[in-house]
Design a protein around this motif. Structure first.
Motif, short mmCIF file in Angstrom:
data_model
loop_
_atom_site.label_atom_id
_atom_site.label_comp_id
_atom_site.label_asym_id
_atom_site.label_seq_id
_atom_site.Cartn_x
_atom_site.Cartn_y
_atom_site.Cartn_z
N PRO A 293 0.83 -1.20 0.00
CA PRO A 293 0.00 0.00 0.00
C PRO A 293 0.86 1.26 0.00
O PRO A 293 1.87 1.34 0.71
N SER A 294 0.50 2.19 -0.83
CA SER A 294 1.27 3.43 -0.88
C SER A 294 0.96 4.25 0.36
O SER A 294 -0.18 4.34 0.80
N LYS A 295 1.99 4.84 0.92
CA LYS A 295 1.81 5.63 2.13
C LYS A 295 1.31 7.01 1.75
O LYS A 295 1.93 7.71 0.95
N VAL A 296 0.17 7.37 2.29
CA VAL A 296 -0.40 8.69 2.04
C VAL A 296 -0.04 9.56 3.23
O VAL A 296 -0.37 9.24 4.38
N THR A 297 0.67 10.63 2.96
CA THR A 297 1.04 11.50 4.05
C THR A 297 -0.06 12.53 4.27
O THR A 297 -0.66 13.02 3.32
N THR A 298 -0.32 12.83 5.53
CA THR A 298 -1.35 13.81 5.85
C THR A 298 -0.70 14.98 6.57
O THR A 298 0.25 14.82 7.33
N LEU A 299 -1.21 16.15 6.29
CA LEU A 299 -0.72 17.37 6.88
C LEU A 299 -1.85 18.04 7.65
O LEU A 299 -3.02 17.84 7.32
N PRO A 300 -1.53 18.84 8.67
CA PRO A 300 -2.61 19.55 9.35
C PRO A 300 -3.24 20.56 8.41
O PRO A 300 -2.58 21.17 7.57
N CYS A 301 -4.52 20.73 8.54
CA CYS A 301 -5.27 21.64 7.67
C CYS A 301 -4.83 23.08 7.94
O CYS A 301 -4.79 23.51 9.09
N PRO A 302 -4.48 23.85 6.89
CA PRO A 302 -4.02 25.23 7.11
C PRO A 302 -5.14 26.18 7.51
O PRO A 302 -4.88 27.20 8.13
N VAL A 303 -6.37 25.84 7.22
CA VAL A 303 -7.50 26.72 7.53
C VAL A 303 -7.86 26.63 9.01
O VAL A 303 -7.98 27.64 9.70
N CYS A 304 -8.01 25.42 9.52
CA CYS A 304 -8.45 25.25 10.91
C CYS A 304 -7.30 24.89 11.85
O CYS A 304 -7.52 24.68 13.04
N LYS A 305 -6.09 24.79 11.34
CA LYS A 305 -4.89 24.47 12.13
C LYS A 305 -4.98 23.10 12.80
O LYS A 305 -4.46 22.87 13.87
N GLY A 306 -5.72 22.18 12.19
CA GLY A 306 -5.81 20.81 12.70
C GLY A 306 -6.89 20.57 13.72
O GLY A 306 -7.03 19.47 14.22
N THR A 307 -7.72 21.55 14.04
CA THR A 307 -8.77 21.36 15.03
C THR A 307 -10.06 20.82 14.42
O THR A 307 -10.84 20.17 15.10
N GLY A 308 -10.32 21.12 13.14
CA GLY A 308 -11.54 20.66 12.49
C GLY A 308 -12.69 21.63 12.62
O GLY A 308 -13.77 21.39 12.10
N GLU A 309 -12.49 22.73 13.35
CA GLU A 309 -13.53 23.73 13.53
C GLU A 309 -13.02 25.11 13.16
O GLU A 309 -11.85 25.42 13.35
N VAL A 310 -13.90 25.93 12.61
CA VAL A 310 -13.59 27.31 12.29
C VAL A 310 -14.67 28.19 12.91
O VAL A 310 -15.80 27.76 13.10
N SER A 311 -14.32 29.42 13.24
CA SER A 311 -15.32 30.32 13.80
C SER A 311 -15.75 31.33 12.75
O SER A 311 -14.95 31.78 11.93
N ARG A 312 -17.02 31.66 12.79
CA ARG A 312 -17.61 32.61 11.85
C ARG A 312 -18.32 33.69 12.66
O ARG A 312 -18.89 33.41 13.71
N THR A 313 -18.28 34.92 12.17
CA THR A 313 -18.98 36.00 12.86
C THR A 313 -20.47 35.91 12.56
O THR A 313 -20.88 35.54 11.46
N VAL A 314 -21.26 36.26 13.56
CA VAL A 314 -22.71 36.26 13.42
C VAL A 314 -23.18 37.70 13.32
O VAL A 314 -22.87 38.52 14.18
N ARG A 315 -23.91 38.00 12.27
CA ARG A 315 -24.40 39.36 12.05
C ARG A 315 -25.92 39.34 12.03
O ARG A 315 -26.52 38.44 11.46
#
Length: 59
Positions: free
Chosen positions: A9-31
């Motif tokens: 099996p080919s090794k698939v390398t994973t990197l932390p997500c640049p948008v959420c910095k590896g947390t999986g959550e992002v915050s959005r402003t509520v207007r």
């Protein structure tokens, strides 16, 4: 019948997500209101990595 050799099996390398910095959550402003005043923020699922916090290196 000849036996088939298994592929390694080919090794698939994973990197932390640049948008959420590896947390999986992002915050959005509520207007709210006609003037679109900012009242706070809420967290949501990161659409770049779909909440896993990692993206594959081939992207």
């Amino acid at each position: 019948m000849a036996r088939k050799t298994s592929k390694t099996p080919s090794k698939v390398t994973t990197l932390p997500c640049p948008v959420c910095k590896g947390t999986g959550e992002v915050s959005r402003t509520v207007r709210v209101g006609r003037k679109r005043r900012t009242v706070g923020a809420q967290t949501g699922l990161c659409l770049n990595c779909l909440g896993s916090g990692q993206i594959t290196a081939d992207d």
